[in-house]
Design a protein around this motif. Structure first.
Motif, PDB file in Angstrom:
ATOM      1  N   ALA A 149       0.642  -0.931  -0.187  1.00  0.00           N
ATOM      2  CA  ALA A 149      -0.293   0.003  -0.273  1.00  0.00           C
ATOM      3  C   ALA A 149       0.853   1.106   0.010  1.00  0.00           C
ATOM      4  O   ALA A 149       0.487   2.543  -0.617  1.00  0.00           O
ATOM      5  CB  ALA A 149      -0.910  -0.017   1.179  1.00  0.00           C
ATOM      6  N   TYR A 150       1.750   1.128   1.355  1.00  0.00           N
ATOM      7  CA  TYR A 150       2.657   2.821   0.758  1.00  0.00           C
ATOM      8  C   TYR A 150       3.516   2.890  -0.310  1.00  0.00           C
ATOM      9  O   TYR A 150       4.165   3.773  -0.704  1.00  0.00           O
ATOM     10  CB  TYR A 150       3.737   2.869   2.281  1.00  0.00           C
ATOM     11  N   ASP A 157      10.052   2.090  -3.935  1.00  0.00           N
ATOM     12  CA  ASP A 157       9.899   0.782  -3.775  1.00  0.00           C
ATOM     13  C   ASP A 157       9.592   0.142  -2.873  1.00  0.00           C
ATOM     14  O   ASP A 157      10.042   0.351  -1.295  1.00  0.00           O
ATOM     15  CB  ASP A 157      11.924   0.164  -4.252  1.00  0.00           C
ATOM     16  N   PRO A 158       9.037  -1.129  -2.576  1.00  0.00           N
ATOM     17  CA  PRO A 158       8.825  -1.996  -1.507  1.00  0.00           C
ATOM     18  C   PRO A 158       9.498  -2.538  -0.873  1.00  0.00           C
ATOM     19  O   PRO A 158       9.810  -2.350   1.088  1.00  0.00           O
ATOM     20  CB  PRO A 158       8.085  -3.007  -2.260  1.00  0.00           C
ATOM     21  N   ASN A 159      11.169  -2.416  -0.674  1.00  0.00           N
ATOM     22  CA  ASN A 159      12.462  -2.124  -0.133  1.00  0.00           C
ATOM     23  C   ASN A 159      12.958  -1.076   0.455  1.00  0.00           C
ATOM     24  O   ASN A 159      14.105  -1.767   0.689  1.00  0.00           O
ATOM     25  CB  ASN A 159      13.380  -3.557  -1.035  1.00  0.00           C
ATOM     26  N   SER A 167       5.435   1.031   7.076  1.00  0.00           N
ATOM     27  CA  SER A 167       3.887  -0.700   6.818  1.00  0.00           C
ATOM     28  C   SER A 167       4.533  -1.383   8.437  1.00  0.00           C
ATOM     29  O   SER A 167       3.751  -1.319   9.557  1.00  0.00           O
ATOM     30  CB  SER A 167       5.164  -1.777   6.652  1.00  0.00           C
ATOM     31  N   ALA A 168       5.960  -0.986   8.856  1.00  0.00           N
ATOM     32  CA  ALA A 168       6.051  -1.868  10.684  1.00  0.00           C
ATOM     33  C   ALA A 168       5.652  -1.361  11.814  1.00  0.00           C
ATOM     34  O   ALA A 168       4.468  -1.831  12.623  1.00  0.00           O
ATOM     35  CB  ALA A 168       7.333  -2.415  11.255  1.00  0.00           C
ATOM     36  N   ILE A 169       5.126   0.011  11.963  1.00  0.00           N
ATOM     37  CA  ILE A 169       4.678   0.720  12.561  1.00  0.00           C
ATOM     38  C   ILE A 169       3.150   0.477  12.135  1.00  0.00           C
ATOM     39  O   ILE A 169       2.498   1.023  13.877  1.00  0.00           O
ATOM     40  CB  ILE A 169       4.919   2.197  12.491  1.00  0.00           C
TER      41      ILE A 169
END
Length: 369
Positions: A149-150, A157-159, A167-169
């Motif tokens: 999503a982000y 890039d997703p990485n 994402s972790a937060i």
């Protein structure tokens, strides 16, 4: 030609769809095409894999979880301080303190088994499993979904480490809020002494079972009572965030290592094969261990805030800041790390088992992430 399509690695995109401005035509990445579909596409395997990994790890490490919770509570810390004073162990060096703490850890584990029976080593496992399965499912579902999503919303890039952080937060906030009531019940049951039941005097126990604990919390503390310790849990998001980011970096280094071996064309050694099979497993344990040490005081605060009220019905700790101040004043720096030894003994193998199963299930289902 209208309706014509550009195909990339098995994914198809309408030609009229806008391409990222930072890429030239013909340079669309497979991962970018994937996130354009929907950030929630194919997330159910992560839900299943996370829940299965969490459940397995919780069962295998339950005795250490009971031990950790007791060592974090002020009741058991008071007993330990009294025992140290009686033995003359008041002023100890850092090495002596660590050695003594390790000895205390194993002594308490032995005493729990001897005085309360083997069932006490799994006390609170029921609500723990009820909490672990949805907690891990939510966390492992929200994190990869958040990455997609982000990435889609920002064009990164997703990485990208920033995507990992956000994402972790998000995963941590969702998990803590949804499961805090379950962890509160689990903590109360683990701290409730069982030797009254062993002697046949059940009336001396505060909670008979999980349902009785739920009713008492609702009656005496109201709905908000189920969310005690939530502020400390939110503070603990730093731990899960650090763990995810370090784990992602370890995975990236493992991928680069594999690519280097392929490019160089050299034969793999026994060590290379060992890394292939255990790299993610060991990386998850290392990431969890380091993150736990750096953020551990929030674990102690969370347990203290979830303790049952005192005899007069008032909680000992008014809030997160008051809890930290009180522990520091009464017990010193060592009090903020009460239970660290069993915590590391539990969380490191637990994280390795959980992430190992997570990766294995995704590989079995042929899910790329």
């Amino acid at each position: 030609m209208e309706g014509s399509k550009v195909r990339r690695e098995g994914f198809s995109i309408p030609h009229q769809s806008p391409l990222p401005q930072s890429r030239e035509l013909g340079e669309v990445s497979p991962e970018r095409d994937y996130v354009q579909r929907s950030p929630f596409t194919k997330s159910w395997p992560h839900l299943v894999a996370g829940g299965a990994g969490g459940m397995t790890a919780a069962v295998l490490t339950a005795p250490l979880d009971v031990l950790k919770t007791r060592l974090q509570s002020d009741f058991y810390q008071a007993q330990l301080r009294a025992a140290r004073a009686a033995a003359g162990h008041i002023r100890l060096s850092a090495l002596q303190s660590a050695s003594y703490h390790l000895a205390e850890t194993f002594q308490i584990l032995r005493d729990v088994y001897r005085l309360e029976g083997s069932r006490a080593l799994f006390k609170g496992l029921g609500p723990n499993l009820i909490g672990v399965v949805p907690a891990r499912s939510i966390n492992f579902y929200v994190y990869p979904t958040g990455k997609r999503a982000y990435s889609q919303w920002t064009g990164l890039d997703p990485n990208n480490p920033g995507i990992h952080l956000a994402s972790a937060i998000t995963a941590g906030l969702a998990t803590c809020t949804a499961t805090n009531p379950i962890w509160l019940i689990k903590t109360r049951l683990q701290l409730d002494k069982n030797d009254a039941e062993r002697k046949g005097d059940v009336s001396r126990r505060r909670y008979r079972n999980s349902w009785d604990c739920i009713k008492q919390v609702m009656r005496n503390e109201g709905p908000t009572g189920f969310f005690k310790g939530l502020s400390a849990s939110y503070l603990g998001i730093t731990e899960s965030t650090l763990q995810w980011m370090m784990y992602e970096e370890i995975k990236r280094q493992l991928r680069l290592r594999e690519e280097h071996i392929v490019i160089s064309g050299r034969e793999k050694t026994w060590w290379d094969h060992t890394i292939d099979y255990t790299g993610n497993f060991m990386g998850a344990g290392a990431a969890k261990g380091l993150a736990s040490i750096l953020t551990y005081p929030h674990e102690v605060a969370r347990t203290r805030l979830r303790q049952a009220p005192m005899a007069d019905g008032r909680p000992k700790y008014a809030g997160l800041v008051h809890c930290f101040k009180t522990v520091w004043k009464e017990e010193g720096f060592i009090g903020l790390y009460g239970g660290l030894t069993p915590h590391l003994m539990r969380t490191i193998p637990s994280a390795a088992i959980m992430f190992g199963m997570y990766e294995a299930i995704l590989k079995l289902l042929d899910v790329k992430h």
